[in-house]
Design a protein around this motif. Sequence first.
Motif, PDB file in Angstrom:
ATOM      1  N   ILE A 256       0.842  -1.197   0.000  1.00  0.00           N
ATOM      2  CA  ILE A 256       0.000   0.000   0.000  1.00  0.00           C
ATOM      3  C   ILE A 256       0.876   1.245   0.000  1.00  0.00           C
ATOM      4  O   ILE A 256       2.062   1.196   0.289  1.00  0.00           O
ATOM      5  CB  ILE A 256      -0.940   0.041   1.230  1.00  0.00           C
ATOM      6  N   ASN A 257       0.247   2.363  -0.309  1.00  0.00           N
ATOM      7  CA  ASN A 257       0.934   3.639  -0.210  1.00  0.00           C
ATOM      8  C   ASN A 257       0.910   4.067   1.253  1.00  0.00           C
ATOM      9  O   ASN A 257      -0.154   4.313   1.805  1.00  0.00           O
ATOM     10  CB  ASN A 257       0.205   4.665  -1.088  1.00  0.00           C
ATOM     11  N   PRO A 258       2.078   4.142   1.877  1.00  0.00           N
ATOM     12  CA  PRO A 258       2.103   4.434   3.315  1.00  0.00           C
ATOM     13  C   PRO A 258       1.574   5.825   3.657  1.00  0.00           C
ATOM     14  O   PRO A 258       1.292   6.109   4.811  1.00  0.00           O
ATOM     15  CB  PRO A 258       3.593   4.319   3.679  1.00  0.00           C
ATOM     16  N   GLU A 259       1.440   6.665   2.658  1.00  0.00           N
ATOM     17  CA  GLU A 259       0.925   8.002   2.952  1.00  0.00           C
ATOM     18  C   GLU A 259      -0.558   8.110   2.647  1.00  0.00           C
ATOM     19  O   GLU A 259      -1.106   9.197   2.589  1.00  0.00           O
ATOM     20  CB  GLU A 259       1.753   9.043   2.188  1.00  0.00           C
ATOM     21  N   SER A 260      -1.220   6.972   2.439  1.00  0.00           N
ATOM     22  CA  SER A 260      -2.649   7.012   2.148  1.00  0.00           C
ATOM     23  C   SER A 260      -3.420   6.171   3.163  1.00  0.00           C
ATOM     24  O   SER A 260      -3.327   4.954   3.191  1.00  0.00           O
ATOM     25  CB  SER A 260      -2.904   6.472   0.735  1.00  0.00           C
ATOM     26  N   ILE A 261      -4.207   6.841   3.991  1.00  0.00           N
ATOM     27  CA  ILE A 261      -5.021   6.109   4.970  1.00  0.00           C
ATOM     28  C   ILE A 261      -6.110   5.327   4.234  1.00  0.00           C
ATOM     29  O   ILE A 261      -6.529   4.264   4.689  1.00  0.00           O
ATOM     30  CB  ILE A 261      -5.617   7.068   6.035  1.00  0.00           C
ATOM     31  N   ASP A 262      -6.544   5.827   3.081  1.00  0.00           N
ATOM     32  CA  ASP A 262      -7.576   5.112   2.322  1.00  0.00           C
ATOM     33  C   ASP A 262      -7.096   3.727   1.898  1.00  0.00           C
ATOM     34  O   ASP A 262      -7.844   2.756   1.976  1.00  0.00           O
ATOM     35  CB  ASP A 262      -7.972   5.913   1.072  1.00  0.00           C
ATOM     36  N   GLU A 263      -5.844   3.655   1.455  1.00  0.00           N
ATOM     37  CA  GLU A 263      -5.345   2.342   1.042  1.00  0.00           C
ATOM     38  C   GLU A 263      -5.232   1.406   2.243  1.00  0.00           C
ATOM     39  O   GLU A 263      -5.445   0.209   2.134  1.00  0.00           O
ATOM     40  CB  GLU A 263      -3.993   2.467   0.316  1.00  0.00           C
ATOM     41  N   TYR A 264      -4.887   1.975   3.401  1.00  0.00           N
ATOM     42  CA  TYR A 264      -4.821   1.139   4.608  1.00  0.00           C
ATOM     43  C   TYR A 264      -6.218   0.630   4.961  1.00  0.00           C
ATOM     44  O   TYR A 264      -6.395  -0.549   5.279  1.00  0.00           O
ATOM     45  CB  TYR A 264      -4.214   1.940   5.770  1.00  0.00           C
ATOM     46  N   ILE A 265      -7.206   1.507   4.881  1.00  0.00           N
ATOM     47  CA  ILE A 265      -8.572   1.090   5.210  1.00  0.00           C
ATOM     48  C   ILE A 265      -9.069   0.042   4.215  1.00  0.00           C
ATOM     49  O   ILE A 265      -9.706  -0.944   4.590  1.00  0.00           O
ATOM     50  CB  ILE A 265      -9.513   2.321   5.261  1.00  0.00           C
ATOM     51  N   ALA A 266      -8.736   0.223   2.939  1.00  0.00           N
ATOM     52  CA  ALA A 266      -9.145  -0.766   1.926  1.00  0.00           C
ATOM     53  C   ALA A 266      -8.508  -2.121   2.204  1.00  0.00           C
ATOM     54  O   ALA A 266      -9.007  -3.158   1.793  1.00  0.00           O
ATOM     55  CB  ALA A 266      -8.764  -0.279   0.533  1.00  0.00           C
ATOM     56  N   ALA A 267      -7.385  -2.137   2.921  1.00  0.00           N
ATOM     57  CA  ALA A 267      -6.726  -3.393   3.280  1.00  0.00           C
ATOM     58  C   ALA A 267      -7.101  -3.800   4.711  1.00  0.00           C
ATOM     59  O   ALA A 267      -6.254  -4.238   5.478  1.00  0.00           O
ATOM     60  CB  ALA A 267      -5.218  -3.241   3.138  1.00  0.00           C
ATOM     61  N   ASP A 268      -8.333  -3.626   5.082  1.00  0.00           N
ATOM     62  CA  ASP A 268      -8.884  -3.997   6.402  1.00  0.00           C
ATOM     63  C   ASP A 268      -8.395  -3.111   7.536  1.00  0.00           C
ATOM     64  O   ASP A 268      -8.588  -3.455   8.714  1.00  0.00           O
ATOM     65  CB  ASP A 268      -8.562  -5.459   6.785  1.00  0.00           C
ATOM     66  N   GLY A 269      -7.766  -2.003   7.235  1.00  0.00           N
ATOM     67  CA  GLY A 269      -7.222  -1.155   8.289  1.00  0.00           C
ATOM     68  C   GLY A 269      -8.284  -0.568   9.211  1.00  0.00           C
ATOM     69  O   GLY A 269      -9.384  -0.248   8.779  1.00  0.00           O
TER      70      GLY A 269
ATOM     71  N   GLU B 226       8.041   2.985   7.824  1.00  0.00           N
ATOM     72  CA  GLU B 226       8.051   3.656   6.521  1.00  0.00           C
ATOM     73  C   GLU B 226       7.012   3.076   5.573  1.00  0.00           C
ATOM     74  O   GLU B 226       6.551   3.751   4.667  1.00  0.00           O
ATOM     75  CB  GLU B 226       9.440   3.516   5.868  1.00  0.00           C
ATOM     76  N   GLY B 227       6.688   1.809   5.769  1.00  0.00           N
ATOM     77  CA  GLY B 227       5.811   1.141   4.806  1.00  0.00           C
ATOM     78  C   GLY B 227       4.379   0.984   5.262  1.00  0.00           C
ATOM     79  O   GLY B 227       3.475   0.816   4.442  1.00  0.00           O
ATOM     80  N   ASP B 228       4.153   1.005   6.572  1.00  0.00           N
ATOM     81  CA  ASP B 228       2.808   0.731   7.075  1.00  0.00           C
ATOM     82  C   ASP B 228       2.594   1.380   8.440  1.00  0.00           C
ATOM     83  O   ASP B 228       2.290   0.694   9.421  1.00  0.00           O
ATOM     84  CB  ASP B 228       2.621  -0.792   7.177  1.00  0.00           C
ATOM     85  N   PRO B 229       2.713   2.700   8.527  1.00  0.00           N
ATOM     86  CA  PRO B 229       2.659   3.350   9.845  1.00  0.00           C
ATOM     87  C   PRO B 229       1.302   3.201  10.534  1.00  0.00           C
ATOM     88  O   PRO B 229       1.236   3.136  11.760  1.00  0.00           O
ATOM     89  CB  PRO B 229       2.951   4.826   9.532  1.00  0.00           C
ATOM     90  N   HIS B 230       0.223   3.105   9.741  1.00  0.00           N
ATOM     91  CA  HIS B 230      -1.098   3.027  10.371  1.00  0.00           C
ATOM     92  C   HIS B 230      -1.271   1.758  11.203  1.00  0.00           C
ATOM     93  O   HIS B 230      -2.017   1.750  12.175  1.00  0.00           O
ATOM     94  CB  HIS B 230      -2.201   3.108   9.318  1.00  0.00           C
ATOM     95  N   SER B 231      -0.599   0.672  10.821  1.00  0.00           N
ATOM     96  CA  SER B 231      -0.788  -0.567  11.581  1.00  0.00           C
ATOM     97  C   SER B 231      -0.287  -0.382  13.020  1.00  0.00           C
ATOM     98  O   SER B 231      -0.855  -0.932  13.959  1.00  0.00           O
ATOM     99  CB  SER B 231      -0.075  -1.743  10.907  1.00  0.00           C
ATOM    100  N   VAL B 232       0.777   0.406  13.182  1.00  0.00           N
ATOM    101  CA  VAL B 232       1.312   0.645  14.521  1.00  0.00           C
ATOM    102  C   VAL B 232       0.375   1.573  15.302  1.00  0.00           C
ATOM    103  O   VAL B 232       0.104   1.356  16.486  1.00  0.00           O
ATOM    104  CB  VAL B 232       2.744   1.232  14.430  1.00  0.00           C
TER     105      VAL B 232
END
Lengths: 132, 489
Positions: B18-31, B102-108
């Motif tokens: 995912i793009n680490p600077e996009s919360i939308d992509e994180y949410i689309a990946a079950d974030g 750098e790659g997935d800050p939202h998971s943390v």
Amino acid sequence: MAKVKSLADLKKMKEKLQSDISLRENSKHPEGMVRVKVAMATCGIASGAKDVMEFFTVNLQKRNVDAIVTQTGCMGYCYAEPTVEVKLPGQEPVVYGFVDIKKADEIIEKYIKQGEPVDGIIPVNYETIDKK
Amino acid sequence: MSENIKQIRVALRNCGFINPESIDEYIAADGYEALGRVLTEKTPEEATKEIIDSGLRGRGGGGFPTGVKWDIARKVESDQKYVVCNADEGDPGAFMDRSILEGDPHSVIEAMAINGYCIGADKGLVYIRAEYPLAIERLKTALDQAREYGLLGEDIFGTGFNFDIEIRYGAGAFVCGEETALINSMEGHRGEPTFKPPFPAQSGYLGKPTNVNNVETFANIPVIFNKGAEWFASIGTEKSTGTKVFALAGKINNVGLIEVPMGTTLREVIFEIGGGIKDGKKFKSVQTGGPSGGCLTEKHLDTPIDFDNLLESGSMMGSGGMIVMDEDDCMVSVARFYLDFTVEESCGKCTPCRVGNKRLYELLDIISKGNGSNNDLDKLRNLGEVIIDTSLCGLGQTSPNPVLSTMDNFWDEYLAHVEDQRCPAGQCKDLIRYEVIEENCVGCTACARNCPVNCISGERKEIHHIDQSLCIKCGACFEKCRFNAISVS
Ligand SMILES: Cc1cc2nc3c(=O)[nH]c(=O)nc-3n(C[C@H](O)[C@H](O)[C@H](O)COP(=O)(O)O)c2cc1C
Ligand code: SF4
Ligand code: SF4
Ligand code: SF4
């Protein structure tokens, strides 16, 4: 941007985001788009990923390819940076290693425009949580 | 799992996707779904139990069961508690935590909020070294986005739960990764460890109960809720569930970031995923656990990697640095390298570590110069054991490990340095000589042109000579000579 006020909100948002993405990436035409992801973590940037990303962004547009170029994190292939993932509409993504400007040009001209294979593909060597 | 695919990406599930600077992509990946479900469907106790059941153990080095730690912090009564993410990552050669941030800050961020709910904290702190500017920038962007979406702040998911996160910067001292030193540093004090107990869960940041976890530990949390504790526990071994991320480095073909199920063998990691040793050389040793770990050898290659097996083999998991060495590496030099690091990084608070490690270093230095005796080898071992037994914090308690493990596994090499004044790997500069083999020399002048100190003389087409008093043993002549006319001894 609307706030997420409940779990239902989040799920709605996720479905919308997912269907947008799959519409963009999977239907052949007219919305079908090429998606290029450039690994832009410290390791990638140190090997020149910024220039490669810039090259893709500028040249895909110049050469009239309907594409989105985004950055992503480290794909794990630090020995082969810069690494770039290319996904043609309706196809499985492929990852290329050691992508310099020359390679990027070849990827655009051969793989993206004509669907011809270009060497330098790094085979997938992991499973995702969805498969396991 | 299929034959040749050894990796599974759990902590790295989004890294590189995912793009680490996009919360939308994180949410689309079950974030943020795990956070939403925990807040609306589970009590803190139930959610903590899920983590206990998953068997997850801390990825920052110690391997303490994460759920148990949360449970302790949950049960302590206090008006204020804190969640701390340890992103100090001080091991030389390690970059797992940096890559995750750098790659997935939202998971943390998501995991820290879940942790806050479980233990009853409304404030989180990320302690990150200032040398990680890109990770910091992406983390800041992610924090802003999460606040904008209402996923941090007040009344998250309409449940009345409040949580927010601040960033604290470290100056890059290795010892500040130790949790009590980290807390001291965050409070603005000297980054020195303090005696445990009290543990941070009892009295941590500003004297309040504090749960400290590593970046990678946190990155696993959302998956446990999305896929279930049982699913998580089905990966890995019985006592070490899930996966481990390793930063593969050194003399290996595929340097990089990998994630394998616990229980994978070193052989699989080095020869299959890592593609074997560079330039077709012979495998000699693999260092795990950084300055606290040890060097494992050929005989450990088929040991399944998990917390307990690595300890038993005389090394440790550490945070996941894995440095591969080949036949050209001298194990005495390797031990000296780590000791040099420890001496530099010791905070100096307690004598065994401050003085003891310096003496250990000096002994190694004497040995690598060919001036050591058998008596020095005994001293090395005794002193190492005393430092382990008497140091205050984990730094000193583990710092002799690289020395002791190389002595255990490469005793012959120590003996060669001491008894024959010889370095079998040809690395210890004081014990080697470069010489021209006169029969082979054709006088091509390549060596002389490449010698950085101009200590090789000889006319074109005549035999060349090395002036030993000036030679700095850089090895350039050896590499440049195409006629096999330079010897190393
Ligand atoms: C000298 C020393 C350095 C440490 N460095 C780190 C570090 O860089 N990152 C980390 O997460 N833990 C580090 N630790 C371990 C922490 O003290 C603590 O156990 C850990 O952050 C707890 O998180 P976990 O249970 O998720 O592993 C270090 C410990 C010692 C003794
Ligand atoms: S063991 Fe070393 S680093 Fe730890 S407190 Fe003592 S002097 Fe400081
Ligand atoms: S490079 Fe080798 S052959 Fe040439 S002068 Fe030096 S030693 Fe002799
Ligand atoms: S080892 Fe280096 S310094 Fe010594 S003779 Fe050869 S090139 Fe010169």
